[in-house]
Design a protein around this motif. Structure first.
Motif, PDB file in Angstrom:
ATOM      1  N   LYS A   1      65.893  13.058   2.024  1.00 54.31           N
ATOM      2  CA  LYS A   1      66.833  12.504   1.038  1.00 54.31           C
ATOM      3  C   LYS A   1      68.117  13.321   0.947  1.00 54.31           C
ATOM      4  O   LYS A   1      69.121  12.831   0.457  1.00 54.31           O
ATOM      5  CB  LYS A   1      66.172  12.454  -0.342  1.00 54.31           C
ATOM      6  CG  LYS A   1      65.109  11.389  -0.464  1.00 54.31           C
ATOM      7  CD  LYS A   1      64.458  11.440  -1.834  1.00 54.31           C
ATOM      8  CE  LYS A   1      63.284  10.486  -1.911  1.00 54.31           C
ATOM      9  NZ  LYS A   1      62.541  10.634  -3.175  1.00 54.31           N
TER      10      LYS A   1
ATOM     11  N   SER B   1      59.763  13.850   2.612  1.00 54.39           N
ATOM     12  CA  SER B   1      60.539  12.827   1.908  1.00 54.39           C
ATOM     13  C   SER B   1      61.698  13.459   1.141  1.00 54.39           C
ATOM     14  O   SER B   1      62.825  12.958   1.170  1.00 54.39           O
ATOM     15  CB  SER B   1      59.632  12.047   0.966  1.00 54.39           C
ATOM     16  OG  SER B   1      60.361  11.079   0.264  1.00 54.39           O
ATOM     17  N   GLU B   2      61.438  14.576   0.473  1.00 53.22           N
ATOM     18  CA  GLU B   2      62.493  15.278  -0.261  1.00 53.22           C
ATOM     19  C   GLU B   2      63.582  15.773   0.687  1.00 53.22           C
ATOM     20  O   GLU B   2      64.775  15.642   0.400  1.00 53.22           O
ATOM     21  CB  GLU B   2      61.911  16.459  -1.028  1.00 53.22           C
ATOM     22  CG  GLU B   2      61.101  16.069  -2.243  1.00 53.22           C
ATOM     23  CD  GLU B   2      60.475  17.279  -2.918  1.00 53.22           C
ATOM     24  OE1 GLU B   2      61.050  18.389  -2.857  1.00 53.22           O
ATOM     25  OE2 GLU B   2      59.393  17.116  -3.512  1.00 53.22           O
TER      26      GLU B   2
ATOM     27  N   ASP C   1      63.469   5.471   9.730  1.00 56.64           N
ATOM     28  CA  ASP C   1      63.096   6.354   8.623  1.00 56.64           C
ATOM     29  C   ASP C   1      61.650   6.837   8.735  1.00 56.64           C
ATOM     30  O   ASP C   1      61.361   7.998   8.467  1.00 56.64           O
ATOM     31  CB  ASP C   1      63.314   5.657   7.278  1.00 56.64           C
ATOM     32  CG  ASP C   1      64.798   5.546   6.930  1.00 56.64           C
ATOM     33  OD1 ASP C   1      65.613   6.263   7.553  1.00 56.64           O
ATOM     34  OD2 ASP C   1      65.135   4.736   6.046  1.00 56.64           O
TER      35      ASP C   1
END
Length: 126
Positions: A76, A72-73, A92
């Motif tokens: 981003k 997730s990091e 996503d």
């Protein structure tokens, strides 16, 4: 938690604590204490457990959530790109899944490198 992953992995293999302890070469009481969270295995034992279950040490210690958080990091970041294959764009959720799997494989490289070096060493000693 480590103890919960350990219990789940053992039960998935349908092994008793006694059988598991025997497989990795420790006393049943010691193994039982790992599952209770009263003791932590040393590095060598941790490697034996990971090898037996064919998982990474990182998975044993941090679990699946670690990979999901890291993915997730990374997703981003503005410099993270996914190449479309055959014109297919990724959703996503697909991006997260792809990255989680890639991170697991990267963690597995330690085991592959170790096996390669052991094989090479054995060939030299012949």
């Amino acid at each position: 938690m480590f103890k919960d992953r350990l219990i789940q992995l053992r039960k998935n293999k349908k092994l008793t604590q006694e059988q598991m302890a025997e497989k990795i070469g420790i006393h049943r009481g010691t193994y039982a204490n790992y599952e209770r969270g009263h003791r932590q295995p040393d590095y060598d034992t941790l490697l034996k457990i990971a090898d037996f279950f064919e998982v990474t040490v990182d998975y044993l210690l941090r679990g699946e959530e670690h990979y999901k958080e890291l993915a997730s990091e990374i997703n981003k970041r503005p410099d993270t790109r996914y190449a479309a294959i055959d014109g297919h764009d990724f959703e996503d959720e697909e991006k997260d899944e792809i990255l989680v799997n890639a991170l697991k494989q990267i963690d597995g490289l330690e085991k592959i490198i170790k096996e390669h070096l052991e094989k090479k060493s054995n060939e030299r000693n012949k």
